[in-house]
Write a protein that holds these residues in place. Sequence first.
Motif, PDB file in Angstrom:
ATOM      1  N   CYS A  18      -4.006 -18.628  -6.021  1.00 60.89           N
ATOM      2  CA  CYS A  18      -2.778 -19.188  -5.463  1.00 60.89           C
ATOM      3  C   CYS A  18      -2.696 -18.903  -3.960  1.00 60.89           C
ATOM      4  O   CYS A  18      -3.068 -17.830  -3.498  1.00 60.89           O
ATOM      5  CB  CYS A  18      -1.573 -18.578  -6.177  1.00 60.89           C
ATOM      6  N   SER A  19      -2.195 -19.886  -3.206  1.00 61.50           N
ATOM      7  CA  SER A  19      -2.087 -19.755  -1.749  1.00 61.50           C
ATOM      8  C   SER A  19      -0.850 -18.988  -1.294  1.00 61.50           C
ATOM      9  O   SER A  19      -0.734 -18.662  -0.113  1.00 61.50           O
ATOM     10  CB  SER A  19      -2.053 -21.152  -1.103  1.00 61.50           C
ATOM     11  N   ARG A  20       0.082 -18.695  -2.185  1.00 61.18           N
ATOM     12  CA  ARG A  20       1.299 -17.964  -1.817  1.00 61.18           C
ATOM     13  C   ARG A  20       0.919 -16.558  -1.367  1.00 61.18           C
ATOM     14  O   ARG A  20       0.100 -15.887  -2.005  1.00 61.18           O
ATOM     15  CB  ARG A  20       2.262 -17.903  -3.000  1.00 61.18           C
ATOM     16  N   LYS A  21       1.493 -16.125  -0.250  1.00 65.91           N
ATOM     17  CA  LYS A  21       1.173 -14.814   0.315  1.00 65.91           C
ATOM     18  C   LYS A  21       1.327 -13.714  -0.730  1.00 65.91           C
ATOM     19  O   LYS A  21       2.333 -13.656  -1.434  1.00 65.91           O
ATOM     20  CB  LYS A  21       2.085 -14.537   1.507  1.00 65.91           C
ATOM     21  N   CYS A  23       0.003 -13.323  -3.549  1.00 68.48           N
ATOM     22  CA  CYS A  23      -0.199 -13.701  -4.948  1.00 68.48           C
ATOM     23  C   CYS A  23      -1.693 -13.738  -5.227  1.00 68.48           C
ATOM     24  O   CYS A  23      -2.459 -14.314  -4.458  1.00 68.48           O
ATOM     25  CB  CYS A  23       0.429 -15.063  -5.245  1.00 68.48           C
ATOM     26  N   TRP A  47      -3.360 -26.743  -0.518  1.00 72.64           N
ATOM     27  CA  TRP A  47      -2.923 -25.410  -0.903  1.00 72.64           C
ATOM     28  C   TRP A  47      -3.037 -25.351  -2.411  1.00 72.64           C
ATOM     29  O   TRP A  47      -2.792 -26.347  -3.100  1.00 72.64           O
ATOM     30  CB  TRP A  47      -1.472 -25.148  -0.505  1.00 72.64           C
ATOM     31  N   ALA A  49      -1.756 -23.512  -6.028  1.00 71.36           N
ATOM     32  CA  ALA A  49      -0.552 -22.842  -6.517  1.00 71.36           C
ATOM     33  C   ALA A  49      -0.706 -22.436  -7.979  1.00 71.36           C
ATOM     34  O   ALA A  49      -1.265 -23.189  -8.783  1.00 71.36           O
ATOM     35  CB  ALA A  49       0.658 -23.760  -6.378  1.00 71.36           C
ATOM     36  N   HIS A  53       4.503 -20.268  -8.459  1.00 69.09           N
ATOM     37  CA  HIS A  53       4.742 -20.566  -7.043  1.00 69.09           C
ATOM     38  C   HIS A  53       4.641 -22.047  -6.677  1.00 69.09           C
ATOM     39  O   HIS A  53       4.847 -22.404  -5.512  1.00 69.09           O
ATOM     40  CB  HIS A  53       3.798 -19.747  -6.159  1.00 69.09           C
ATOM     41  N   TRP A  56       7.966 -23.314  -5.147  1.00 72.18           N
ATOM     42  CA  TRP A  56       8.248 -22.703  -3.845  1.00 72.18           C
ATOM     43  C   TRP A  56       7.377 -23.336  -2.760  1.00 72.18           C
ATOM     44  O   TRP A  56       7.860 -23.694  -1.688  1.00 72.18           O
ATOM     45  CB  TRP A  56       8.009 -21.197  -3.900  1.00 72.18           C
ATOM     46  N   LEU A  57       6.064 -23.471  -3.028  1.00 75.77           N
ATOM     47  CA  LEU A  57       5.154 -24.038  -2.041  1.00 75.77           C
ATOM     48  C   LEU A  57       5.459 -25.518  -1.782  1.00 75.77           C
ATOM     49  O   LEU A  57       5.425 -25.973  -0.638  1.00 75.77           O
ATOM     50  CB  LEU A  57       3.704 -23.854  -2.485  1.00 75.77           C
ATOM     51  N   TYR A  60       8.513 -25.700   0.437  1.00 71.84           N
ATOM     52  CA  TYR A  60       8.138 -25.330   1.801  1.00 71.84           C
ATOM     53  C   TYR A  60       7.538 -26.531   2.535  1.00 71.84           C
ATOM     54  O   TYR A  60       7.908 -26.842   3.669  1.00 71.84           O
ATOM     55  CB  TYR A  60       7.142 -24.161   1.761  1.00 71.84           C
TER      56      TYR A  60
END
Length: 86
Positions: A18-21, A23, A47, A49, A53, A56-57, A60
Amino acid sequence: MNLLDLAGGTAAPETAICSRKACRAGAEWRLLWNNPKIHTPDRRKTWLACGDHREWLEDYLRTRGLWKETLPLVPDESPATPGGAA
């Protein structure tokens, strides 16, 4: 151990993350986007996910006018290109 590993080489990870910081969960989705200020209209950046997430992504990217589409991440498919084409 490979010297490229120590130098931050470009070897791909075994599983898509996942690309979420912060994660480290496995990715299930590909969020395709581009920045119209710097990319041509047909260019797609990706990205990844996890299920937690994805929303959320997407939010964003949508808020900034960058989101194009979300596709499932299919095993044995290149995460960077739609359809897995190289």
